[in-house]
Design a protein around this motif. Sequence first.
Motif, short mmCIF file in Angstrom:
data_model
loop_
_atom_site.label_atom_id
_atom_site.label_comp_id
_atom_site.label_asym_id
_atom_site.label_seq_id
_atom_site.Cartn_x
_atom_site.Cartn_y
_atom_site.Cartn_z
N ALA A 87 32.49 -16.11 37.52
CA ALA A 87 32.93 -14.73 37.29
C ALA A 87 34.14 -14.36 38.14
CB ALA A 87 31.78 -13.76 37.58
N ARG A 88 34.19 -14.86 39.38
CA ARG A 88 35.23 -14.42 40.32
C ARG A 88 36.36 -15.42 40.51
NH1 ARG A 88 32.76 -13.19 45.84
NH2 ARG A 88 31.50 -15.04 45.39
N GLY A 89 36.16 -16.65 40.13
CA GLY A 89 37.17 -17.66 40.40
C GLY A 89 36.91 -18.36 41.72
N TYR A 90 37.97 -18.74 42.44
CA TYR A 90 37.82 -19.48 43.68
C TYR A 90 37.14 -18.61 44.75
CZ TYR A 90 40.91 -23.04 41.75
OH TYR A 90 41.46 -24.02 40.97
N VAL A 91 36.27 -19.24 45.52
CA VAL A 91 35.59 -18.58 46.64
C VAL A 91 35.96 -19.35 47.90
CG1 VAL A 91 33.40 -17.86 47.64
CG2 VAL A 91 33.71 -17.85 45.14
N MET A 92 36.69 -18.69 48.78
CA MET A 92 37.16 -19.32 50.01
C MET A 92 36.16 -19.11 51.14
SD MET A 92 40.03 -20.61 49.15
CE MET A 92 41.15 -20.50 47.74
N PRO A 93 36.22 -19.96 52.19
CA PRO A 93 35.40 -19.69 53.38
C PRO A 93 35.65 -18.27 53.85
CG PRO A 93 36.46 -21.83 53.55
CD PRO A 93 37.05 -21.16 52.34
N ALA A 94 34.58 -17.51 54.09
CA ALA A 94 34.74 -16.08 54.37
C ALA A 94 33.81 -15.63 55.47
CB ALA A 94 34.49 -15.27 53.09
N ALA A 95 33.95 -14.33 55.82
CA ALA A 95 33.15 -13.75 56.90
C ALA A 95 31.84 -13.18 56.39
CB ALA A 95 33.95 -12.64 57.59
N SER A 96 31.47 -13.45 55.16
CA SER A 96 30.26 -12.88 54.59
C SER A 96 29.63 -13.86 53.64
CB SER A 96 30.59 -11.58 53.84
OG SER A 96 31.43 -11.88 52.75
N SER A 97 28.38 -13.59 53.27
CA SER A 97 27.74 -14.39 52.23
C SER A 97 28.11 -13.80 50.88
CB SER A 97 26.22 -14.36 52.42
OG SER A 97 25.71 -13.08 52.09
N PRO A 98 28.13 -14.63 49.83
CA PRO A 98 28.55 -14.15 48.52
C PRO A 98 27.70 -13.01 47.97
CG PRO A 98 28.51 -16.55 48.59
CD PRO A 98 27.84 -16.06 49.85
N THR A 99 26.43 -12.89 48.46
CA THR A 99 25.54 -11.86 47.92
C THR A 99 25.53 -10.57 48.72
OG1 THR A 99 23.69 -12.81 49.18
CG2 THR A 99 24.02 -13.63 46.93
N GLU A 100 26.22 -10.55 49.87
CA GLU A 100 26.21 -9.35 50.72
C GLU A 100 27.13 -8.29 50.12
OE1 GLU A 100 26.63 -8.29 55.44
OE2 GLU A 100 27.91 -9.84 54.60
N PRO A 101 26.65 -7.03 50.00
CA PRO A 101 27.50 -5.98 49.44
C PRO A 101 28.57 -5.54 50.44
CG PRO A 101 25.38 -5.07 50.09
CD PRO A 101 25.28 -6.55 50.28
N TRP A 102 29.83 -5.48 49.96
CA TRP A 102 30.95 -5.02 50.77
C TRP A 102 31.61 -3.84 50.09
CZ3 TRP A 102 34.24 -7.74 54.72
CH2 TRP A 102 33.46 -8.60 55.51
N GLN A 103 32.36 -3.08 50.87
CA GLN A 103 33.06 -1.92 50.35
C GLN A 103 34.53 -2.00 50.71
OE1 GLN A 103 30.83 0.71 53.23
NE2 GLN A 103 32.78 1.82 53.27
N VAL A 104 35.35 -1.29 49.93
CA VAL A 104 36.78 -1.19 50.20
C VAL A 104 37.06 0.16 50.83
CG1 VAL A 104 39.07 -1.14 49.16
CG2 VAL A 104 37.34 -2.72 48.28
N HIS A 105 37.83 0.18 51.90
CA HIS A 105 38.23 1.42 52.56
C HIS A 105 39.59 1.85 52.02
CE1 HIS A 105 35.06 1.42 55.76
NE2 HIS A 105 35.05 0.14 55.44
N GLY A 106 39.67 3.06 51.51
CA GLY A 106 40.93 3.52 50.94
C GLY A 106 41.19 2.84 49.60
N THR A 107 42.43 2.84 49.20
CA THR A 107 42.83 2.27 47.92
C THR A 107 43.60 0.98 48.14
OG1 THR A 107 43.01 4.48 46.96
CG2 THR A 107 44.11 2.69 45.78
N PRO A 108 43.17 -0.13 47.52
CA PRO A 108 43.96 -1.36 47.64
C PRO A 108 45.40 -1.11 47.16
CG PRO A 108 41.82 -1.81 46.64
CD PRO A 108 41.96 -0.32 46.71
N ARG A 109 46.36 -1.73 47.84
CA ARG A 109 47.76 -1.49 47.53
C ARG A 109 48.43 -2.80 47.11
NH1 ARG A 109 49.61 3.40 49.50
NH2 ARG A 109 51.76 2.63 49.44
N ARG A 110 49.38 -2.67 46.22
CA ARG A 110 50.24 -3.80 45.85
C ARG A 110 51.66 -3.24 45.77
NH1 ARG A 110 47.94 -1.44 41.78
NH2 ARG A 110 48.95 -1.29 39.74
N GLU A 111 52.55 -3.81 46.53
CA GLU A 111 53.91 -3.31 46.60
C GLU A 111 54.83 -4.39 47.15
OE1 GLU A 111 53.80 0.02 49.27
OE2 GLU A 111 52.42 -1.01 50.63
#
Length: 260
Positions: A87-111
């Motif tokens: 569903a998500r594509g590549y999964v890199m080594p990260a600071a969390s487990s894939p099943t742990e719920p995370w949230q985004v602070h503010g609005t993601p930006r692309r510029e």
Amino acid sequence: MAPRYKEIADDLRRRIEAGEWVPGATLPGYAELTSMYSVGRGVISTALTELETAGLISVAKRRGITVRERGVRRRVRRGSLVMRDPARGYVMPAASSPTEPWQVHGTPRRETVPITDRAAELLGVPPGTPTLRRRRVTSPTGEPPFQLVDTWIHERGVADAPQVAERDTGPGGYLDRLEEAGHGPLTWTEYTRARMPSPEEARHLEMSDAMPIVEFARVAVSALTGTAIETTICVIPSDRVEIVASLRRARGAQWPRTTS
């Protein structure tokens, strides 16, 4: 006998940990603290810097001296295995487990903005070159900002795969789009270091700029050009993370030992 600033820092730390000032609460200002402890402003400033470096407080002109929200120190096991989620594509080594719920602070930006010196070094372009940056600030759900993640994509990648600059990059994300555009298979190298944060990084992470950060920088190399096509830099306050590695015995270090 401990220096006076150290005594004051220890007393304030004790009072914070005892709950006199809870996370988010504002401590007395400089004038009140100098009167309270019968010392000059310089001594108070040094004591507060010690508490800032320890991650207990934040000192800002408008907000005053506030007690920081204390997130959980997370153990990060940085492996070398890149996995794939349908569903998500590549999964890199990260600071969390894939099943742990995370949230985004503010609005993601692309510029498109001038690239930073570090990102320019990793991407192989001159510092300040206008470059596409995708930015997001995330944390485990209910916790304060944990990490600031900036993805910088080389202009060649944007030209070959324009969708990487859009809000919705499609199934598999921007990495899939780069590979589909001819840059696959990508290969990755990761660099880890500690450094001091920039004022902008400290602001986004709601941390003191007197505290170090841990930086994870991943570079993706294009199979088409043999050069960097994308780099992602993740920074985390140093009081929020510790890096864990499992050690393995080489053949010559096996137990029981053999004699020749």
